[in-house]
Design a protein around this motif. Structure first.
Motif: not given
Length: 214
Positions: A28-37, A39-43, A194-204
């Motif tokens: 999957a490329g940059l526009q996949s649901d995973f990549m977009q979610y 990227a936007l969450g980290l932004a 689960v995805w939000q937990t992952a984003i939070d851990r990346v941010c931390a």
């Protein structure tokens, strides 16, 4: 590199004070649901997220004909070329989903990243636990992070516990998640949790390491 110059590059929050160069996985490329979610969450956390397509995926987007991933050397060269487009002094982290995580870890030193982050690292090919990809994890970064679903067929907890990982690599497990951090319906947990937990851990991870290096 001509291929890298032709691939699509997308930035989320260019004004962010920290930059993440975010590589996609094999299917999957940059526009996949995973990549977009992600990227936007980290932004939303003051992070300049740079997504891009590897050459083989860009050709698929342009022609509609699926192609296998480029050889690793070409993937690395593409990601390095995208990194080289920026000549500012923002702290840089490299991150990837699955195959993209391998590329991120392998180029971290070349692009002077503060750390590498793997989302669903493919410790071995699916169904081939004897063909380890642990050597790709070696770099000179002080700290690196891998977020792995507990149900990930590319490396489950019992398997990873037996590996000799570099001391600068921390593996954190996501309950109920598979290779793409998808939970089972039986778990009662929604994907976005689960995805939000992952984003939070990346941010931390970024916040802690950026503070240590500032």
């Amino acid at each position: 590199m001509s291929d890298a110059q032709r691939v699509a590059v997308h930035r989320d929050n260019p004004d962010g004070n920290v930059r993440i160069l975010f590589a996609h996985g094999a299917g999957a490329g940059l526009q996949s649901d995973f990549m977009q979610y992600f990227a936007l969450g980290l932004a939303l956390h003051d992070i300049d997220v740079v997504r891009f397509n590897f050459p083989y995926w860009q050709k698929f987007m342009d022609t509609g004909v699926r192609r296998p991933p480029n050889p690793m050397a070409q993937l690395e060269h593409c990601m390095q070329t995208v990194a080289d487009q920026f000549n500012d002094t923002k702290p840089l982290f490299v991150m990837g989903k699955s195959m993209g995580a391998r590329v991120a870890f392998r180029i971290a030193d070349k692009v002077q990243a503060q750390g590498a982050i793997g989302l669903g690292y493919p410790f071995h090919p699916l169904g081939k636990p004897d063909k380890l990809r642990v050597d790709d994890l070696h770099n000179q970064c002080t700290h690196n992070l891998i977020l792995q679903g507990e149900r990930d067929g590319f490396g489950k907890p019992a398997e990873v516990a037996t590996y000799s990982l570099p001391k600068n690599v921390e593996v954190q497990w996501l309950a109920h998640g598979d290779h793409s951090f998808e939970p089972t319906k039986r778990s009662g947990v929604e994907r976005r949790e689960v995805w939000q937990t992952a984003i939070d851990r990346v941010c931390a991870f970024i916040s802690k390491n950026n503070a240590q290096n500032s």
